[in-house]
Each structure stands twice: as C-alpha cells, then as structure tokens.
Motif scaffolding. Structure first.
Motif, mmCIF file in Angstrom:
data_model
loop_
_atom_site.group_PDB
_atom_site.id
_atom_site.type_symbol
_atom_site.label_atom_id
_atom_site.label_comp_id
_atom_site.label_asym_id
_atom_site.label_seq_id
_atom_site.Cartn_x
_atom_site.Cartn_y
_atom_site.Cartn_z
ATOM 1 N N ILE A 1 -3.686 73.992 -4.868
ATOM 2 C CA ILE A 1 -3.370 72.562 -4.898
ATOM 3 C C ILE A 1 -3.115 72.045 -3.490
ATOM 4 O O ILE A 1 -3.574 70.960 -3.116
ATOM 5 N N GLU A 2 -2.421 72.830 -2.680
ATOM 6 C CA GLU A 2 -2.144 72.412 -1.303
ATOM 7 C C GLU A 2 -3.448 72.283 -0.509
ATOM 8 O O GLU A 2 -3.625 71.328 0.245
ATOM 9 N N LEU A 3 -4.375 73.221 -0.686
ATOM 10 C CA LEU A 3 -5.656 73.138 0.004
ATOM 11 C C LEU A 3 -6.443 71.921 -0.474
ATOM 12 O O LEU A 3 -7.072 71.229 0.332
ATOM 13 N N ALA B 1 -7.742 75.709 7.162
ATOM 14 C CA ALA B 1 -6.606 75.086 6.470
ATOM 15 C C ALA B 1 -5.879 76.102 5.590
ATOM 16 O O ALA B 1 -4.638 76.106 5.537
ATOM 17 N N LEU B 2 -6.621 76.975 4.926
ATOM 18 C CA LEU B 2 -5.991 77.991 4.074
ATOM 19 C C LEU B 2 -5.181 78.965 4.924
ATOM 20 O O LEU B 2 -4.066 79.336 4.540
ATOM 21 N N ALA B 3 -5.683 79.339 6.082
ATOM 22 C CA ALA B 3 -4.940 80.226 6.979
ATOM 23 C C ALA B 3 -3.641 79.570 7.416
ATOM 24 O O ALA B 3 -2.589 80.227 7.471
ATOM 25 N N GLU B 4 -3.667 78.270 7.697
ATOM 26 C CA GLU B 4 -2.462 77.539 8.071
ATOM 27 C C GLU B 4 -1.460 77.503 6.917
ATOM 28 O O GLU B 4 -0.244 77.687 7.125
ATOM 29 N N ILE B 5 -1.936 77.272 5.722
ATOM 30 C CA ILE B 5 -1.075 77.234 4.535
ATOM 31 C C ILE B 5 -0.403 78.597 4.339
ATOM 32 O O ILE B 5 0.805 78.683 4.119
ATOM 33 N N ARG B 6 -1.176 79.651 4.447
ATOM 34 C CA ARG B 6 -0.644 80.999 4.225
ATOM 35 C C ARG B 6 0.269 81.438 5.368
ATOM 36 O O ARG B 6 1.235 82.163 5.143
ATOM 37 N N ALA B 7 0.017 81.000 6.581
ATOM 38 C CA ALA B 7 0.857 81.340 7.721
ATOM 39 C C ALA B 7 2.226 80.640 7.638
ATOM 40 O O ALA B 7 3.215 81.161 8.136
ATOM 41 N N ALA B 8 2.273 79.507 6.987
ATOM 42 C CA ALA B 8 3.511 78.731 6.877
ATOM 43 C C ALA B 8 4.480 79.328 5.867
ATOM 44 O O ALA B 8 5.641 78.924 5.806
ATOM 45 N N LYS C 1 -7.520 69.374 2.515
ATOM 46 C CA LYS C 1 -8.856 69.432 3.110
ATOM 47 C C LYS C 1 -10.052 69.263 2.181
ATOM 48 O O LYS C 1 -11.171 69.174 2.670
ATOM 49 N N GLU C 2 -9.863 69.232 0.883
ATOM 50 C CA GLU C 2 -11.043 69.166 0.018
ATOM 51 C C GLU C 2 -11.885 67.930 0.306
ATOM 52 O O GLU C 2 -13.097 68.016 0.492
ATOM 53 N N ALA C 3 -11.274 66.759 0.362
ATOM 54 C CA ALA C 3 -12.028 65.523 0.595
ATOM 55 C C ALA C 3 -12.723 65.539 1.946
ATOM 56 O O ALA C 3 -13.889 65.144 2.063
ATOM 57 N N ALA C 4 -12.039 66.022 2.977
ATOM 58 C CA ALA C 4 -12.642 66.094 4.311
ATOM 59 C C ALA C 4 -13.841 67.040 4.306
ATOM 60 O O ALA C 4 -14.875 66.742 4.910
ATOM 61 N N TRP C 5 -13.712 68.172 3.626
ATOM 62 C CA TRP C 5 -14.820 69.120 3.569
ATOM 63 C C TRP C 5 -16.006 68.527 2.817
ATOM 64 O O TRP C 5 -17.150 68.637 3.260
ATOM 65 N N LEU C 6 -15.741 67.883 1.678
ATOM 66 C CA LEU C 6 -16.830 67.295 0.898
ATOM 67 C C LEU C 6 -17.593 66.238 1.690
ATOM 68 O O LEU C 6 -18.803 66.090 1.527
ATOM 69 N N LYS C 7 -16.906 65.506 2.554
ATOM 70 C CA LYS C 7 -17.550 64.461 3.366
ATOM 71 C C LYS C 7 -18.248 65.026 4.601
ATOM 72 O O LYS C 7 -19.066 64.346 5.206
#
Length: 113
Positions: free
Chosen positions: A76-78, A105-112, A82-88
């Motif tokens: 959900i956080e990803l 973005a996933l690496a940042e989420i997991r690092a946090a 970033k989902e909308a940015a990636w799709l565009k």
C-alpha cells in the motif's frame, strides 16, 4: 468509506478501454496501446507478487481484480508513493517495463523500517 476498496481492476477490462475513433466516428480497438498497457499491468502485478507486496504470496493473477486487502502494508505504501508516477513514466512503456522507479521506492520503504 469501504476499507476494502478496488485498487486494480482486471487487466483485460482495463485494456479494453483503449480505443481509436475514426474519421466517421467509428470506434475500433487500439491494439498497439492495448498491448503496451497489458504489458505494463502484467509487469506491475508480477513485481508486487515477486516482492511479497501481496498478501497471498505467489498468487499474481491478471484475470482478477485487486482490492486493498490484497496488499501488504509495504504494498500500500508503494502504491501511494510511486505507482501513479511509474504508470505515467516512459519506463513503464518499455519492453520489458523498467521497474527501477518502483525498486528504488521499495528500497526506501524497507530501509525506513
């Protein structure tokens, strides 16, 4: 508000929305755009499945809809980040789609954590 809201519809349902309007107002399938969108959405679902961002690990399926409860908290956080940015992005339209935006973005989420 319903907490288990629709996140992604079925791939083929979403793909079928891509049409071309002819000069006389005729409507036909935009097969080129449909193929790009199909590839993008399949890659996105596979990415979420491969990275344990879906509750049912290994259950990636393009023939079904995905609801809020189908995603882990990281998933959900990803989606939010970033989902909308990636799709565009142009990266999503490559063959195969470039997933680096989501990976970062996933690496940042997991690092946090």
């Amino acid at each position: 508000m319903d907490e288990n809201y629709l996140v992604w519809g079925e791939v083929e349902t979403l793909v079928s929305a891509y049409k071309l309007v002819g000069g006389a107002g005729s409507i036909s399938n935009d097969f080129e755009s449909q193929e790009v969108v199909r590839r993008m959405l399949k890659a996105l679902i596979k990415y979420f499945s491969d990275n344990n961002l879906l509750v049912e690990v290994g259950q990636a399926c393009v023939g079904r809809a995905y609801y809020r409860n189908d995603f882990t908290e990281e998933g959900i956080e990803l989606l939010r980040r970033k989902e909308a940015a990636w799709l565009k992005s142009k990266a999503s339209k490559k063959n195969p789609p470039d997933m680096r935006i989501l990976e970062k973005a996933l690496a940042e989420i997991r690092a946090a954590k």
